[in-house]
Design an enzyme around this catalytic site. Sequence first.
Site, mmCIF file in Angstrom:
data_model
loop_
_atom_site.group_PDB
_atom_site.id
_atom_site.type_symbol
_atom_site.label_atom_id
_atom_site.label_comp_id
_atom_site.label_asym_id
_atom_site.label_seq_id
_atom_site.Cartn_x
_atom_site.Cartn_y
_atom_site.Cartn_z
ATOM 1 N N ARG A 125 0.993 -1.041 -0.084
ATOM 2 C CA ARG A 125 0.044 -0.053 -0.063
ATOM 3 C C ARG A 125 0.819 1.309 -0.120
ATOM 4 N NH1 ARG A 125 -2.601 0.531 5.343
ATOM 5 N NH2 ARG A 125 -1.037 2.110 5.283
ATOM 6 N N GLU A 144 5.171 7.099 2.176
ATOM 7 C CA GLU A 144 5.878 5.845 2.126
ATOM 8 C C GLU A 144 5.123 4.908 1.541
ATOM 9 O OE1 GLU A 144 6.109 3.430 5.969
ATOM 10 O OE2 GLU A 144 4.080 3.831 6.550
ATOM 11 N N ASN A 146 4.307 0.662 2.141
ATOM 12 C CA ASN A 146 4.142 -0.468 2.910
ATOM 13 C C ASN A 146 4.060 -1.732 1.982
ATOM 14 O OD1 ASN A 146 3.326 1.222 5.651
ATOM 15 N ND2 ASN A 146 1.898 1.791 3.921
ATOM 16 N N SER A 151 -2.505 -2.814 6.249
ATOM 17 C CA SER A 151 -3.789 -3.276 6.641
ATOM 18 C C SER A 151 -5.006 -2.324 6.054
ATOM 19 C CB SER A 151 -3.868 -3.242 8.063
ATOM 20 O OG SER A 151 -3.423 -1.973 8.594
ATOM 21 N N LYS A 306 12.453 2.810 4.920
ATOM 22 C CA LYS A 306 12.517 4.311 4.657
ATOM 23 C C LYS A 306 13.983 4.425 4.140
ATOM 24 C CE LYS A 306 8.712 5.241 7.708
ATOM 25 N NZ LYS A 306 8.246 3.819 8.043
ATOM 26 N N LYS A 365 12.861 10.350 10.317
ATOM 27 C CA LYS A 365 12.148 9.059 10.458
ATOM 28 C C LYS A 365 13.205 7.944 10.596
ATOM 29 C CE LYS A 365 8.376 9.985 7.185
ATOM 30 N NZ LYS A 365 7.456 9.439 6.306
ATOM 31 N N GLU A 369 7.821 0.840 11.467
ATOM 32 C CA GLU A 369 6.674 1.025 10.963
ATOM 33 C C GLU A 369 5.849 0.942 11.937
ATOM 34 O OE1 GLU A 369 6.344 0.919 7.735
ATOM 35 O OE2 GLU A 369 8.595 0.758 7.293
ATOM 36 N N GLY A 370 4.440 1.256 11.804
ATOM 37 C CA GLY A 370 3.431 0.947 12.632
ATOM 38 C C GLY A 370 2.984 2.247 13.397
ATOM 39 N N ARG A 451 -7.789 7.467 5.047
ATOM 40 C CA ARG A 451 -7.561 7.867 6.802
ATOM 41 C C ARG A 451 -7.770 9.129 6.897
ATOM 42 N NH1 ARG A 451 -2.573 4.252 8.043
ATOM 43 N NH2 ARG A 451 -1.861 5.509 5.996
#
Length: 475
Positions: A125, A144, A146, A151, A306, A365, A369-370, A451
């Site tokens: 994604r 970024e 993923n 998800s 990254k 950064k 992740e997350g 989102r």
Amino acid sequence: TTSLWLLVMLNTTLIKDLADVGKDAALLQGVIMRIQDTPNSSELVTYAPFTLFPTPVPKAVFLQALAVQTHYNTLVDKISRDPDFLQEALASTIAVDDFTARLFRIHQQILREGRSQSIVLGLNRSDYMLDQREDGTSSLKQIEINTFAASFGGLSSRTPDVHRHILKVAGQLEESQRILDNNPAAGLAGAIAKAWELYGSERAVIMFLVEESQRNIFDQRYIENELWKRNIPTIRKRFDDVCKTGSLDQEKRLFVDGLEVAVVYFRNGYMPQNYVSEQTWDARLLMERSLAVKCPDISTHLAGTKKVQQVLARPGVLEKFFPEQPQVVEQIRATFAGLYTLDMGPEGDKTVAMALAAPDQFVLKPQREGGGNNIYGSEICQVLEGMKESTERMAFILMDKIHPTPSQNYLLRRDAPLQIRNCLSELGVFGAYVRQGNDMVMNECVGHLLRTKSSEHSDGGVAAGVAVLDNPLLI
Ligand code: ADP
Ligand code: MG
């Protein structure tokens, strides 16, 4: 549109009613999550957080994001097949970042032994924000990509009907008809099914490698159910199950709990804390060495770091991956924000000076992740001052901060007050591809995700309790 919209937004009793209607619609559509206190039981569920209204998104920019996705798929795949590139790109990072170094060691071991499986399954994604230009238009900038456990492809397949319903009840029939269909779950499952078919064993299963805490299980269930619809068996297992019952036979076929595994779909294993012991690392290695198709395999995992993103933005790098396709290079590069190295040397020193001079224009950064790991504003100065002379800084990259145009909305979340908020949105585009040897047998854009979060938060996704699910309303 806008004035009606405003009228609706400002009428508090109407908003309260609409919010109730919306929450029921979300529950009816299965836009749901388990509750935080009992993440491993479906006895109590609630709606997954979402916006009351969809968010306007310029059509041209939305279409641009969809159009570049298959090129991003190709790019990720090419990187994963280029060990020299990965080695060079990650050399400084792995010298100081233990987690990336550990992943890299698995990658090297697999290279030494030779990959046992020539089928590659990529589900990714690519996330974007729309940077506000001075002339009022906006430009698509990638946050970024993923390549691991991206998800909300499941739940976002059900949110369009929720917003359609809310808009109809709000008297906005025309708008409601403009909410796009979206079904990443079917597309992601289609690619998994393809990989399973190519693996070629009726009995073999798809294994979802899942987290300890399974609050977001329904998002994954949608994909599982799409597979069951095609009569493809799926199982859900944790690292611990693989530690205890996982094994390879002489042909390196992977067995877990007595079942042959055709595809390992990782929904866990992207954070250092996921590896609670040496046995967990052994389990990851066991799966990587196996004949099972890994989604992602270790090199595709590394392609999503990254640091790789930053190296790709250097002059001439994209050209190497697409030597005969300048239009593809241009299409991908148009989505890059400024990305800067923090490696030791004059270039990295320049990055440090630039960040210290204007910290609000950047995001610092680490290779994590997350959500919740990035560093912003004055904290950038603190952190950089502390490590600017040391190799520690090579674990980070610096990125231009994107400034999207805020929009107003209500964020519906359990236990949160109903309040109009200034919001920022992030658009995700799902890509799916399957390669067998040198043949790309599937390469698709399979849907999107919007989102939205309150603008007071600089970081954090839906799972982190910051962002909520949304839909674009093309304008
Ligand atoms: P993670 O792997 O933790 O999801 P991201 O790079 O996606 O890391 O960053 C997390 C969040 O931080 C994003 O969802 C976005 O809200 C914010 N963010 C990241 N990069 C930028 C940027 N360049 N400009 C503005 N916000 C950003
Ligand atoms: Mg992210």
